[in-house]
Design a protein around this motif. Structure first.
Motif, mmCIF file in Angstrom:
data_model
loop_
_atom_site.group_PDB
_atom_site.id
_atom_site.type_symbol
_atom_site.label_atom_id
_atom_site.label_comp_id
_atom_site.label_asym_id
_atom_site.label_seq_id
_atom_site.Cartn_x
_atom_site.Cartn_y
_atom_site.Cartn_z
ATOM 1 N N TRP A 74 30.080 41.599 46.413
ATOM 2 C CA TRP A 74 29.994 42.582 45.247
ATOM 3 C C TRP A 74 31.501 43.024 44.918
ATOM 4 O O TRP A 74 31.662 43.241 43.589
ATOM 5 N N ARG A 75 32.432 42.829 45.633
ATOM 6 C CA ARG A 75 33.606 43.167 45.266
ATOM 7 C C ARG A 75 34.506 42.420 44.365
ATOM 8 O O ARG A 75 35.530 42.647 44.057
ATOM 9 N N ARG A 76 33.653 41.135 44.134
ATOM 10 C CA ARG A 76 34.325 40.070 43.531
ATOM 11 C C ARG A 76 33.705 40.269 41.929
ATOM 12 O O ARG A 76 34.037 39.542 41.244
ATOM 13 N N THR A 77 33.249 41.213 41.580
ATOM 14 C CA THR A 77 32.718 41.570 40.434
ATOM 15 C C THR A 77 33.851 41.624 39.673
ATOM 16 O O THR A 77 34.798 42.388 39.690
ATOM 17 N N SER A 78 33.593 40.825 38.346
ATOM 18 C CA SER A 78 34.713 40.757 37.203
ATOM 19 C C SER A 78 35.011 42.141 36.844
ATOM 20 O O SER A 78 33.924 42.703 36.175
ATOM 21 N N GLY A 79 36.148 42.613 36.677
ATOM 22 C CA GLY A 79 36.618 43.727 36.252
ATOM 23 C C GLY A 79 36.610 44.938 37.419
ATOM 24 O O GLY A 79 36.824 45.928 36.963
ATOM 25 N N MET A 80 36.402 44.392 38.421
ATOM 26 C CA MET A 80 36.231 45.529 39.460
ATOM 27 C C MET A 80 37.796 46.255 39.554
ATOM 28 O O MET A 80 37.659 47.338 40.205
ATOM 29 N N HIS A 81 38.916 45.658 39.156
ATOM 30 C CA HIS A 81 40.156 46.478 39.278
ATOM 31 C C HIS A 81 40.241 47.772 38.727
ATOM 32 O O HIS A 81 40.975 48.575 39.129
ATOM 33 N N ASP A 87 28.498 41.100 34.546
ATOM 34 C CA ASP A 87 29.507 41.821 35.326
ATOM 35 C C ASP A 87 29.907 43.110 34.664
ATOM 36 O O ASP A 87 30.207 44.281 34.856
ATOM 37 N N ALA A 88 30.458 42.810 33.366
ATOM 38 C CA ALA A 88 30.999 43.833 32.619
ATOM 39 C C ALA A 88 30.104 44.980 32.328
ATOM 40 O O ALA A 88 30.511 46.208 32.449
ATOM 41 N N ALA A 89 28.781 44.851 32.263
ATOM 42 C CA ALA A 89 27.587 45.826 32.329
ATOM 43 C C ALA A 89 27.689 46.608 33.632
ATOM 44 O O ALA A 89 27.532 48.104 33.662
ATOM 45 N N ILE A 90 27.808 45.964 34.825
ATOM 46 C CA ILE A 90 27.875 46.698 36.166
ATOM 47 C C ILE A 90 29.300 47.573 36.057
ATOM 48 O O ILE A 90 29.219 48.783 36.409
ATOM 49 N N VAL A 91 30.172 47.148 35.670
ATOM 50 C CA VAL A 91 31.531 47.896 35.744
ATOM 51 C C VAL A 91 31.481 48.956 34.556
ATOM 52 O O VAL A 91 31.964 50.196 35.153
ATOM 53 N N GLU A 92 30.986 48.884 33.453
ATOM 54 C CA GLU A 92 30.458 50.002 32.619
ATOM 55 C C GLU A 92 29.853 51.237 33.102
ATOM 56 O O GLU A 92 30.200 52.481 32.967
ATOM 57 N N ALA A 93 28.733 50.952 33.781
ATOM 58 C CA ALA A 93 27.904 51.832 34.385
ATOM 59 C C ALA A 93 28.694 52.624 35.538
ATOM 60 O O ALA A 93 28.536 53.708 35.766
ATOM 61 N N ALA A 94 29.550 51.727 36.507
ATOM 62 C CA ALA A 94 30.238 52.311 37.536
ATOM 63 C C ALA A 94 31.212 53.354 36.807
ATOM 64 O O ALA A 94 31.407 54.615 37.407
ATOM 65 N N LEU A 95 32.024 53.140 35.850
ATOM 66 C CA LEU A 95 32.720 53.793 35.298
ATOM 67 C C LEU A 95 32.266 55.050 34.687
ATOM 68 O O LEU A 95 32.874 56.397 34.813
#
Length: 426
Positions: free
Chosen positions: A235-242, A277-285
């Motif tokens: 999961w750490r390789r999710t695009s945009g994880m940085h 992946d972008a949606a996952i990062v959006e929710a996390a932020l």
């Protein structure tokens, strides 16, 4: 005409390899290759037909051309959905791994035979899954790199070396489709049609350049390499994880990624088709408070049903509810040296060594007419420069390179230049 093209032209006229010579363009322009020599072979999808193919290829002679088609971007995982083979005396074969999921009998029949693949490391994992693994191989893509060709895709290599163009319009189709359309099968059969001819021409060219032994060492290393171990914390390789900095946000990424992966595996679809992946990062932020807030984020719009929104919101809520001691830790520092951009501050002497070593490798690679990363991997150069041996002599540098996995030919080529470069900065 390049030396490799001259070699290939001689091969065609002296051995009868490739399509009939009367098809070759007299004006030097590449000729479209439209049909396999014996037509499109039937798709093998049952045990009886497979046994016939196994017998035919076991009785064939010379190396065997092998290719595989996956459904990347459509299906879960990287399984093979079509396997193509060609061998002298056996012709071409198209095998459906859905109908014939165990090809170990074919793999055993070809044991000891050289396999010809293009970009072998891409196909070997899915071939191993169905019981096929070469004991020796010839990688035409890697051979092209070592020979100095600027473009090493299969179509480019066939055109520049053999003078034929392959139709590449079906490379990204959904190969899990059944039945496979005839144009796709034609494309698949043509992918192995000229691999033997390409291999023979490249072997002659590598031999002419004095690089054939280098290629054999590389091919042997690929054939002997064990399967890659499962990734830790994929999961750490999710695009945009940085963009994700806080541990609670990391937990959201992990929960959403793992939920998506379970759904994708169950439905046998690409995870990206379930949730991007972008949606996952959006929710996390954003850390939304409820499904309504989640629906306002990019990737969770009007086309997503209420049930799906609640499913993703439940994953976010699980992450929010985790106790502190169960939150993911920041990513572990990778083994080996830090990113080169930080070297000047952390260790100026190492930065100077790296600059000198990179320049030496670049000059040597240009002189040998091959990519720097094939001469020696950048990671190997970084590790050597970050922790050089105490004595900067040929024996010590050679031993360090070998410890980092460099092949014998690479060590022989780069050691003198690296010793000189490192000594100059000592």
């Amino acid at each position: 005409m390049t030396d490799a093209q001259e070699t290939a032209a001689h091969l065609r006229t002296t051995t009868g390899g490739g399509p009939p010579d009367e098809e070759v363009s007299s004006d030097g322009l590449p000729v479209p290759l439209l049909e396999p020599r014996e037509g499109i072979p039937p798709v093998v999808a049952d045990a009886e037909s497979l046994a016939e193919v196994v017998a035919a290829f076991a009785a064939g002679t010379g190396p065997v051309a092998v290719d595989a088609e996956r459904a990347s971007g459509y299906r879960y995982g990287q399984r093979a959905y079509l396997v193509q083979l060609r061998r002298e005396g056996a012709g071409s074969a198209l095998i459906d791994p859905v109908g014939c999921p165990d090809l170990s009998s074919l793999g055993e029949a070809l044991s000891g035979t050289e396999w010809i693949l293009h970009a072998a490391t891409q196909d070997l994992p899915c071939l191993r899954e169905i019981g096929m693994a070469p004991t020796s191989l010839f990688d035409t893509e890697l051979a092209g790199r070592l020979a100095g060709f600027p473009r090493v895709g299969l179509g480019a290599m066939v055109e520049s070396v053999l003078g034929y163009t392959l139709e590449k319009g079906h490379s990204a189709v959904d190969w899990s489709t059944r039945p496979l359309p005839e144009p796709w099968l034609r494309y698949a059969a043509l992918d192995v049609e000229l691999l033997v001819d390409l291999r023979d021409a490249l072997e002659k060219e590598l031999d002419r350049q004095g690089k054939l032994d280098w290629a054999h060492q590389e091919f042997d290393a690929i054939a002997a390499a064990p399967p890659a171990p499962p990734r830790k914390d994929p999961w750490r390789r999710t695009s945009g994880m940085h963009k994700v900095r806080r541990r609670r946000q990391m937990a959201v990424v992990r929960e959403l990624w793992e939920s998506r992966d379970r759904i994708a595996q169950r439905r046998d679809v690409s995870p990206g088709k379930v949730l991007g992946d972008a949606a996952i990062v959006e929710a996390a932020l954003a850390m939304p408070l409820n499904a309504s807030a989640l629906s306002a984020l990019p990737g969770y719009g009007q086309r997503m049903g209420r049930r799906q929104l609640e499913q993703w919101m439940a994953a976010v809520d699980r992450a929010k509810a985790l106790p502190e001691n169960e939150l993911p830790q920041p990513g572990a520092t990778p083994a080996g040296p830090p990113p080169p951009r930080s070297w000047a501050d952390k260790d100026p002497a190492a930065a100077a060594r790296l600059s000198a070593a990179r320049a030496a490798v670049m000059a040597l690679a240009e002189g040998l007419n091959l990519p720097q990363e094939n001469l020696i991997t950048p990671d190997t150069v970084r590790r050597l420069c970050w922790e050089p041996p105490q004595r900067l002599d040929a024996d010590s540098v050679s031993a360090a390179l070998a410890a980092h996995g460099a092949r014998t030919w690479q060590i022989e080529q780069v050691t003198p230049a690296l010793v000189e470069a490192l000594a100059a900065t000592d």
